[in-house]
Design a protein around this motif. Sequence first.
Motif, short mmCIF file in Angstrom:
data_model
loop_
_atom_site.label_atom_id
_atom_site.label_comp_id
_atom_site.label_asym_id
_atom_site.label_seq_id
_atom_site.Cartn_x
_atom_site.Cartn_y
_atom_site.Cartn_z
N MET A 1 -112.22 -40.82 60.02
CA MET A 1 -112.80 -39.50 60.27
C MET A 1 -114.18 -39.62 60.15
O MET A 1 -114.81 -40.20 59.35
CB MET A 1 -112.44 -38.89 58.68
N LEU A 2 -114.70 -39.02 61.37
CA LEU A 2 -116.22 -38.96 61.52
C LEU A 2 -116.84 -37.87 61.06
O LEU A 2 -116.58 -36.61 61.39
CB LEU A 2 -116.40 -39.09 63.05
N ILE A 3 -117.99 -38.14 59.79
CA ILE A 3 -118.54 -36.70 59.21
C ILE A 3 -120.08 -36.90 59.42
O ILE A 3 -120.46 -38.05 59.23
CB ILE A 3 -117.93 -36.93 57.72
N PRO A 73 -104.16 -25.17 44.92
CA PRO A 73 -102.69 -25.95 45.41
C PRO A 73 -102.64 -26.02 46.77
O PRO A 73 -101.69 -27.02 46.99
CB PRO A 73 -101.73 -24.83 44.87
N GLU A 74 -103.14 -25.28 47.92
CA GLU A 74 -102.81 -25.52 49.02
C GLU A 74 -104.18 -25.18 49.88
O GLU A 74 -104.96 -24.36 49.43
CB GLU A 74 -101.40 -24.84 49.48
N ALA A 75 -104.05 -25.53 51.17
CA ALA A 75 -105.12 -25.18 52.11
C ALA A 75 -105.47 -23.68 52.14
O ALA A 75 -106.85 -23.34 52.27
CB ALA A 75 -104.92 -25.82 53.56
N ARG A 76 -104.66 -22.91 52.17
CA ARG A 76 -104.79 -21.36 52.46
C ARG A 76 -105.53 -20.86 51.31
O ARG A 76 -106.45 -20.32 51.40
CB ARG A 76 -103.53 -20.59 52.42
N THR A 77 -105.20 -21.36 50.07
CA THR A 77 -106.06 -20.78 48.87
C THR A 77 -107.52 -21.42 48.88
O THR A 77 -108.37 -20.68 48.61
CB THR A 77 -105.26 -21.21 47.57
N ALA A 78 -107.42 -22.73 49.19
CA ALA A 78 -108.97 -23.29 49.31
C ALA A 78 -109.67 -22.66 50.46
O ALA A 78 -110.98 -22.27 49.83
CB ALA A 78 -108.70 -24.74 49.65
N ALA A 79 -109.01 -22.14 51.61
CA ALA A 79 -109.93 -21.55 52.79
C ALA A 79 -110.32 -20.26 52.23
O ALA A 79 -111.49 -19.96 52.55
CB ALA A 79 -109.02 -21.38 53.58
N GLY A 80 -109.33 -19.48 51.34
CA GLY A 80 -109.80 -18.13 51.11
C GLY A 80 -111.14 -18.26 50.09
O GLY A 80 -112.10 -17.31 49.95
N CYS A 122 -122.91 -26.22 51.23
CA CYS A 122 -121.72 -27.00 50.53
C CYS A 122 -120.13 -26.36 50.93
O CYS A 122 -119.32 -27.11 51.08
CB CYS A 122 -121.90 -27.13 49.12
N GLY A 123 -120.37 -25.27 51.13
CA GLY A 123 -119.12 -24.35 51.41
C GLY A 123 -118.69 -24.90 52.94
O GLY A 123 -117.59 -25.06 53.27
N MET A 124 -119.86 -24.93 53.69
CA MET A 124 -119.45 -25.23 55.07
C MET A 124 -119.05 -26.58 55.29
O MET A 124 -118.27 -26.92 56.20
CB MET A 124 -120.46 -24.96 56.09
N ALA A 125 -119.51 -27.56 54.40
CA ALA A 125 -119.06 -29.04 54.44
C ALA A 125 -117.60 -29.13 53.92
O ALA A 125 -116.50 -29.79 54.54
CB ALA A 125 -119.88 -29.99 53.68
N LEU A 126 -117.18 -28.22 53.03
CA LEU A 126 -115.90 -28.33 52.62
C LEU A 126 -114.92 -27.45 53.63
O LEU A 126 -113.91 -28.10 53.82
CB LEU A 126 -115.58 -27.27 51.10
N ALA A 127 -115.38 -26.62 54.34
CA ALA A 127 -114.80 -26.02 55.50
C ALA A 127 -114.55 -26.86 56.60
O ALA A 127 -113.60 -26.92 57.00
CB ALA A 127 -115.60 -24.77 56.05
N GLY A 133 -108.07 -30.68 58.78
CA GLY A 133 -106.59 -31.15 58.27
C GLY A 133 -106.61 -31.99 57.22
O GLY A 133 -105.79 -32.68 56.94
N GLU A 134 -107.71 -32.02 56.47
CA GLU A 134 -107.83 -33.16 55.37
C GLU A 134 -107.99 -32.63 53.93
O GLU A 134 -108.76 -33.28 53.15
CB GLU A 134 -109.05 -34.03 55.99
N ARG A 135 -107.45 -31.44 53.58
CA ARG A 135 -107.66 -30.95 52.39
C ARG A 135 -107.35 -31.95 51.33
O ARG A 135 -107.91 -31.91 50.09
CB ARG A 135 -106.89 -29.61 52.20
N GLU A 136 -106.47 -32.86 51.43
CA GLU A 136 -105.92 -33.60 50.48
C GLU A 136 -107.15 -34.80 49.85
O GLU A 136 -106.69 -35.40 49.15
CB GLU A 136 -104.60 -34.30 50.90
N ARG A 137 -108.10 -34.74 50.71
CA ARG A 137 -109.22 -35.52 50.31
C ARG A 137 -109.94 -35.27 49.39
O ARG A 137 -110.67 -36.04 48.74
CB ARG A 137 -109.95 -35.92 51.58
N LEU A 138 -109.74 -33.80 48.91
CA LEU A 138 -110.77 -33.15 47.89
C LEU A 138 -109.69 -33.49 46.66
O LEU A 138 -108.70 -32.82 46.28
CB LEU A 138 -110.70 -31.55 48.04
N ARG A 139 -110.12 -34.21 45.55
CA ARG A 139 -109.44 -34.81 44.61
C ARG A 139 -110.15 -34.66 43.43
O ARG A 139 -111.40 -34.67 43.37
CB ARG A 139 -108.85 -36.36 45.09
#
Length: 185
Positions: A1-3, A73-80, A122-127, A133-139
């Motif tokens: 993943m290139l960041i 719990p899932e990407a849709r909630t995180a996105a909101g 920071c919000g845009m970095a999380l976006a 498609g890497e939400r599972e990396r937020l741990r």
Amino acid sequence: MLIPHDTRIALDTVVDLVNTAPEGGRGEALGDVPSLYAFVEAHKISGVGELDAQDLRAVRAVRGRFAEVFAAPEARTAAGLINQLVAAAGTTPQLTDHDGYDWHVHYFAPGASVADHLAADCGMALAFILVAGERERLRRCEAPDCGRAFVDLSRNRSRRYCDSRTCGNRLHVAAYRARRREAAG
């Protein structure tokens, strides 16, 4: 993943911000305005003027919202949650090349408060992580007495601890000692 460099800095900042919260026996790391100044200085947050108690309260509120993103719990909630943070910050994307860094994007509006600055960048970095498609990396650290936030940037998404030298090593040593005691009978 290139960041990109600026996204990586913002990810490090949001992780450090979330980890300032009083959790798991840790005290409040943003206990006063001087500690907020220290956080701003340590993370080289640009364009921040005088800070006061209102800024401290606002940053703590943003920190709480970011903690919710890590707990989503899932990407849709995180996105909101991210959408709410970024919208409330009044983002104004701008290209900049300050302080010896190459061109990158700042998402906060000129003259924004430190809380809005953090919420936007920071919000845009999380976006970026969610869009990839890497939400599972937020741990959160799996050590029972830790729970600190981190972004797993390992190739195979296998990182379990906030720091393998502390939490990971401590748990591996404890497991080894338990196996030795069991083997000794």
